[in-house]
Design a protein around this motif. Sequence first.
Motif, short mmCIF file in Angstrom:
data_model
loop_
_atom_site.label_atom_id
_atom_site.label_comp_id
_atom_site.label_asym_id
_atom_site.label_seq_id
_atom_site.Cartn_x
_atom_site.Cartn_y
_atom_site.Cartn_z
N LEU A 263 -50.73 -41.16 70.00
CA LEU A 263 -50.60 -40.26 71.29
C LEU A 263 -51.28 -39.14 70.98
N ARG A 264 -51.93 -38.38 71.63
CA ARG A 264 -52.52 -37.04 71.80
C ARG A 264 -51.99 -35.94 72.78
N SER A 265 -51.31 -34.89 72.07
CA SER A 265 -50.63 -33.93 72.95
C SER A 265 -51.65 -32.99 73.19
N SER A 266 -51.80 -32.18 74.41
CA SER A 266 -52.72 -31.37 74.67
C SER A 266 -52.31 -29.85 73.66
N ASN A 267 -51.03 -29.89 73.23
CA ASN A 267 -50.77 -28.57 72.49
C ASN A 267 -50.76 -28.88 71.17
N SER A 268 -51.24 -29.99 70.66
CA SER A 268 -51.37 -30.27 69.43
C SER A 268 -52.54 -30.76 68.47
N ASP A 269 -52.83 -30.41 67.20
CA ASP A 269 -54.03 -30.75 66.74
C ASP A 269 -53.78 -31.93 65.94
N TYR A 270 -52.80 -32.52 65.77
CA TYR A 270 -52.39 -33.84 65.04
C TYR A 270 -51.89 -34.92 65.95
N PRO A 271 -52.26 -35.99 65.43
CA PRO A 271 -51.75 -37.21 66.34
C PRO A 271 -50.02 -37.44 66.13
N THR A 272 -49.46 -38.07 67.33
CA THR A 272 -48.30 -38.65 67.20
C THR A 272 -48.15 -40.19 67.41
N ILE A 273 -47.61 -40.73 66.59
CA ILE A 273 -47.22 -42.28 66.42
C ILE A 273 -46.19 -42.56 67.36
N ALA A 274 -46.42 -43.67 68.24
CA ALA A 274 -45.30 -44.11 68.86
C ALA A 274 -44.94 -45.57 68.48
N LEU A 275 -43.43 -45.53 67.97
CA LEU A 275 -43.13 -46.97 67.37
C LEU A 275 -42.50 -47.88 68.66
N GLU A 276 -42.53 -49.11 68.31
CA GLU A 276 -41.88 -50.02 69.55
C GLU A 276 -40.59 -49.54 70.02
N ASP A 277 -39.66 -49.10 68.76
CA ASP A 277 -38.02 -48.79 69.14
C ASP A 277 -38.02 -47.51 69.94
N GLY A 278 -38.90 -46.80 70.27
CA GLY A 278 -39.02 -45.68 71.22
C GLY A 278 -39.00 -44.47 70.15
N THR A 279 -39.14 -44.74 68.89
CA THR A 279 -39.43 -43.48 68.02
C THR A 279 -40.59 -42.62 67.94
N TYR A 280 -40.89 -41.45 68.01
CA TYR A 280 -41.94 -40.69 67.86
C TYR A 280 -42.17 -40.07 66.36
N ILE A 281 -43.39 -40.03 65.84
CA ILE A 281 -43.48 -39.61 64.63
C ILE A 281 -44.99 -38.70 64.53
N LYS A 282 -44.79 -37.43 64.49
CA LYS A 282 -45.86 -36.50 64.37
C LYS A 282 -46.59 -36.57 63.13
#
Length: 423
Positions: A145-164
């Motif tokens: 995922l790419r957020s409009s207010n972030s320079d870095y990626p966010t990873i979406a996991l199958e269990d609903g967790t997000y990791i920047k």
Amino acid sequence: MHRPSQRQHGSVAEEDNHNHSEYEGIVIAGGGIGGLATALALYRVGLKCLVLEQGSSLRTTGAALNLWTNAWKELEALGIAEDLRTRHARLLGSRMVCVEDGLDKKVSYRNHEVRCVKRSVLIETLAAALPSGAIRFNSRVVAVLRSSNSDYPTIALEDGTYIKAKVLIGCDGVNSVISRWLGIQPTRLLGRSTSRGLSVYPQGHSFEPRLYINLENGVRVGYIPINDTEVFWFLNRKSVPKDLETARDPKLIIQEALDSLKGFPEEYHDIVLRTQTDSPTLTLLRFRWPWAVLFGRICKGTVTIAGDAMHAMTPHIGQGGCSTLEDAVILGRCLAEGMHGKSIGTKDEEKTRIQTALKKYVTERKWRVFMLMTKSYITGLLQPGSGRFMKFLREKIMAKVFGNALGHAHYDCGSLYATTESF
């Protein structure tokens, strides 16, 4: 907590309003050989990382793989070569027989270090060298995922967790979610399937430590002694519709291999009959066209890929695993150089250094893996038994285009060095 929708799986997703549950520096998607080797390379140079593995434990399934001179140089850089050497015999050479071509060719490995290494042993050795907590299981990446207010990626996991993450490295195989996000041309089916297995001789076997290959009627079968009591075998043939069903049952894999061995020397039948019941696999081979790597986008921002996620290739020169270890060492060194001797600085400066490091990695890898992928594909296309014209091309053209048939295995991508800085 917001969960990734099904439509996001493997897509280029944009997300502005989710909650980031975690924050990590370097994240590696995939806990196979590529992911663990890359994590160990980073650890050796003082960089912390988190490996996300979709399974509930280490993926030790699969039989074995040949590791050539170039791979042993990288394993030395990672600090685990000697441990692996003690458990795997050094091969003296190879012998290839093709009745159709009247071929009986022997090749010496006198100037090469080649050993057939059990995949489970390699995986476990890599994992054991990592610090506690470096691998997180049950963590399947479904989207970037790419957020409009972030320079870095966010990873979406199958269990609903997000990791920047500051850095995301995709080592998630031939069907890589990260590769798809980068826009790399997808892998495609080769039209051939490979069965593999491990056979055990409790009282010892009498085979010399060599790679043996027989080719006949489009079937390529071979075996390699791993040590005094274990032998790795493989069988490569044209794919058929029932392969997907056969692949689910080890007994069917063994029976299918025996059926395909009609007309081959009896020793092959005996080897397959001795297969450990939990070891056989049947895989529909996939590959990526070489130009997809040469001209594709291998990194974007602070995201890149390594291993099969980048250079899925045919198995005909045995460089899939070897080149993956090269990726790990070069990526570790590039990221270390990007941070070594520099203060953290502003966020923009840090991001620029990371991007520069990843671009250097891509520049160093693109041509190398392009040549390996091309050589592997053409070698398979022109293999013995393909006809007189293909034989002419193999004998007259291949040597001029690619030089020494085993020259690619002498490649040395350099060493790692430690740094006290980390992200």
